[in-house]
Write an enzyme that holds these catalytic residues in place. Sequence first.
Site, short mmCIF file in Angstrom:
data_model
loop_
_atom_site.label_atom_id
_atom_site.label_comp_id
_atom_site.label_asym_id
_atom_site.label_seq_id
_atom_site.Cartn_x
_atom_site.Cartn_y
_atom_site.Cartn_z
N HIS A 164 6.84 7.79 18.50
CA HIS A 164 7.00 9.23 18.69
C HIS A 164 8.07 9.53 19.74
CE1 HIS A 164 3.82 10.89 16.14
NE2 HIS A 164 3.11 9.80 16.45
N GLU A 179 -1.99 3.82 9.09
CA GLU A 179 -1.89 5.23 9.42
C GLU A 179 -1.21 5.98 8.27
OE1 GLU A 179 -1.60 4.87 14.31
OE2 GLU A 179 -0.02 5.92 13.20
N GLN A 205 3.37 10.65 27.08
CA GLN A 205 2.54 9.53 26.63
C GLN A 205 1.83 8.89 27.82
OE1 GLN A 205 2.29 8.77 23.43
NE2 GLN A 205 1.56 6.66 23.25
N SER A 263 5.85 3.84 21.96
CA SER A 263 5.43 4.71 20.86
C SER A 263 6.62 5.17 20.04
CB SER A 263 4.70 5.95 21.41
OG SER A 263 4.47 6.88 20.36
N ASP A 323 3.34 12.92 12.69
CA ASP A 323 2.01 12.76 12.12
C ASP A 323 1.65 14.03 11.38
OD1 ASP A 323 1.79 10.28 13.33
OD2 ASP A 323 0.65 11.02 15.05
N HIS A 346 1.24 8.90 9.33
CA HIS A 346 2.40 8.70 10.21
C HIS A 346 3.66 8.46 9.39
CE1 HIS A 346 4.18 7.31 14.15
NE2 HIS A 346 5.03 6.76 13.29
#
Length: 319
Positions: free
Chosen positions: A221, A282, A184, A219, A228, A285
Amino acid sequence: MKSNKPANAGHLAGILGLLTLLGISIVLFWPFSRSAFNIEGFATEKQVTFVSAKLPDPLLDELSKSVADATQAGGFDTNHAVKGKNELLEGLVLEFPDSPAAEKAQSVIPADFPKVATADWRLQLVGPDHKLQTEVDESRLIDIGGGERMDARVAASFNELLQGAAAAGVNIDVVSAYRSVADQTAVFNEKFERMKRQGKTDEEAEQETMTNMTRPGYSEHHTGLAVDVVDEAWLASDPDWTLDERYGTTKGGSWLAEHVADYGFVIRYPADKTAITKITYEPWHLRYVGKEVAGYMTEHGLCLEEFVAEAEKWEQYGD
């Protein structure tokens, strides 16, 4: 000399009467608490915390009648006790809406609230207001195709989701899943420097960079619990951006919104929760929280921040 027997008998009768009253009080109130409390008033149980609140005589009379009815029916079980307590609390709130006790009385854990601790790995909060506390042990990650990885504890549920979508004619493609803080950072810095080369100030470059990504360490993630996704039909439509809000209006986006909770996932950043999540809508997501939590969040229209806040509210009262 006059005999003391009548006086002593009266005294004894008085003591027996008090003991009988005490016994009745214990029987009357014991089912509503696992701990002793002041039987002068009604204790609204919040698992291990008690708040005394005097009830009007009519409510006490009704409670007494409920106990008697239940006893005649064959016993006073826990379910009846909980039901009776909640009904009386509702009556208290309606009759004394401005009292401190009424506010406390409303804090009755919803019957359908999932039994999950806020420390549970599935409820980990990471986002603009919540920095990642500990990086994921990458040995716990598993490949889910396309070079993407997820937490191994989630992979089976995600695979079931893919199969369910395919059965509905929605063929899912994974765009991005786990990202380390280092990954990231590299992506974030690359865009930041690109914005600087376009003549933007540091502040402008950072703001522009954060329009479609979060700062490293913030994040979701990073958790291995987020992914995603879009679907093949969307990609075939040649959209300007793979990850676009308009995806939510497609067949694939609609299927995700309606069904991901069945597999333990939620649309992590709903359109109506941006003020709370600090992330724009989103529809692609997905975040794993477990089936029970996902169902509750979906049914009650909550984002993860709201659910965790509610869980913390109940958790302070114990299990």
